[in-house]
Design an enzyme around this catalytic site. Structure first.
Site: not given
Ligand SMILES: NC(=O)c1ccc[n+]([C@@H]2O[C@H](COP(=O)([O-])OP(=O)(O)OC[C@H]3O[C@@H](n4cnc5c(N)ncnc54)[C@H](OP(=O)(O)O)[C@@H]3O)[C@@H](O)[C@H]2O)c1
Length: 341
Positions: A130, A242
């Site tokens: 990000c 950010h």
């Molecule tokens: N947040 C940011 O600013 C940002 C920016 C760039 C990249 N990212 C990347 O994007 C990804 C997700 O970030 P987020 O902020 O959205 O995280 P989050 O809010 O914690 O959401 C995680 C998601 O992954 C799912 N998940 C977890 N374990 C799983 C499994 N075993 N099988 C299938 N689905 C699963 C969760 O589903 P459940 O509800 O079922 O647990 C939830 O839908 C990460 O890799 C992060 O590094 C984030």
């Protein structure tokens, strides 16, 4: 033409934004499938005026999808991206799992859209970190004009960058402090409410953090391998958005006025820059917006050809979901996305 789209991580911060932006931008969807872990089987998420029920990743048949937008963390991407890609479904991944693979393009469409063509090697395209996405959107037009030699960046990263658990922790600690409940750090390494933490991701051997290393590695892959970058990444008690204070050293002279004019015309950039009270953007104002906002453009008199800028963007949008969907749109606009399903 319409495309069947799978959103993996649909219950998460990025997944929910993906669904919202797909609908906002009228992406040419056929069917949309919301996918998460088994824990969330049947959980309802919104897509425009529809409600989708989440499927379990392990049980889902990806051969009925043309494109999978993944945001379920690095471990899931490492385990699943190649298997999904093998079903003929193009994967655009938000985690860091594939970003540094030479056979996977790392793309910010305003900067290196042509790189998408390289997706055919693994059927995977990576979305940057990000803090990198907004950085390169702001730096690319300045690099084209005056060639960047070195960048010194300090980030002020919101808790949503650490997923929904990060947002919950800031909320719980903030409420707790008002009723004299001692904060208990779980997701973050120290108290995040009313505090700042100079530590994101794991420590590397040289004392920098992985988040800082990612910015250095990703600017080289996306913008120019000759640019030197040093970063200090800091988590701040902001829910979304950010911010980055960026010092840039150029090969050629460039004035603040010239930079302001260049950035006003640049794709994805919005300049709000008046040296007066409130004449700049702060994170709360960028939430829900697509733009990378640039303020505080000024010359740095301590180095030859130096500028300072302040860059703010919605990390869940340009830093993740928006960039992912822009990559998918680039594939479609260039006729590169086939309807396999
Ligand atoms: N947040 C940011 O600013 C940002 C920016 C760039 C990249 N990212 C990347 O994007 C990804 C997700 O970030 P987020 O902020 O959205 O995280 P989050 O809010 O914690 O959401 C995680 C998601 O992954 C799912 N998940 C977890 N374990 C799983 C499994 N075993 N099988 C299938 N689905 C699963 C969760 O589903 P459940 O509800 O079922 O647990 C939830 O839908 C990460 O890799 C992060 O590094 C984030």
């Amino acid at each position: 033409m319409s495309y069947n789209v799978a959103i993996i991580g649909a219950t998460g911060n990025v997944g929910r934004e993906l669904l919202e932006i797909l609908s906002e931008r009228k992406f040419p969807v056929g069917e949309v499938f919301a996918i998460a872990s088994r824990r969330s089987l049947g959980t309802e998420v919104s897509f425009g005026d529809k409600t989708l029920k989440c499927a379990d990743l392990e049980q889902f048949d990806f051969s009925k999808c043309d494109i999978a937008l993944m945001s379920a963390g690095g471990d899931i991407s490492r385990e699943w991206a190649l298997k999904i890609a093998a079903k003929g479904c193009v994967v655009i991944d938000n985690s860091s799992a594939w970003r540094y693979d030479v056979d996977v393009p790392l793309v910010v469409p305003e900067v290196n859209a042509d790189a998408v063509a390289g997706y055919t090697k693994k059927n995977i395209i990576a979305n940057p970190n990000c803090s990198t996405a907004q950085l390169v959107v702001a730096l690319k037009p300045l690099h084209d004009a005056a060639t960047i030699k070195r960048v010194v960046v300090s980030t002020y990263q919101s808790v949503s960058g650490a997923g929904k658990e990060g947002m919950d922790e800031l909320w719980t600690q903030t409420k707790g402090i008002f009723v004299t409940d001692p904060p208990t750090p779980e997701k973050f390494t120290k108290q995040i409410a009313f505090n700042v933490i100079p530590h994101i991701d794991v420590f590397m051997e040289d004392g920098s953090t992985k988040e800082e290393w990612k910015m250095m590695a990703e600017i080289k892959k996306i913008l120019d391998k000759n640019i030197k970058l040093t970063a200090t990444c800091v988590r701040v008690p902001v829910f979304v958005g950010h911010s980055e204070a960026i010092n840039i050293e150029f090969e050629k002279p460039i004035t603040a006025d010239e930079a302001r004019e260049i950035l006003r015309e640049a794709p994805g950039c919005l300049v709000i820059d008046k040296p007066e009270d409130g004449g700049y953007v702060t994170p709360v104002e960028c939430v829900g917006d697509f733009a990378t906002f640039i303020s505080r453009i000024r010359e740095d008199a301590t180095i030859e050809n130096g500028l300072n800028i302040w860059v703010v963007s919605d990390n869940l949008r340009k830093g993740a979901a928006l960039n992912t969907i822009q990559i998918a749109e680039t594939l479609i606009n260039r006729g590169l996305l086939k309807q396999a399903a």
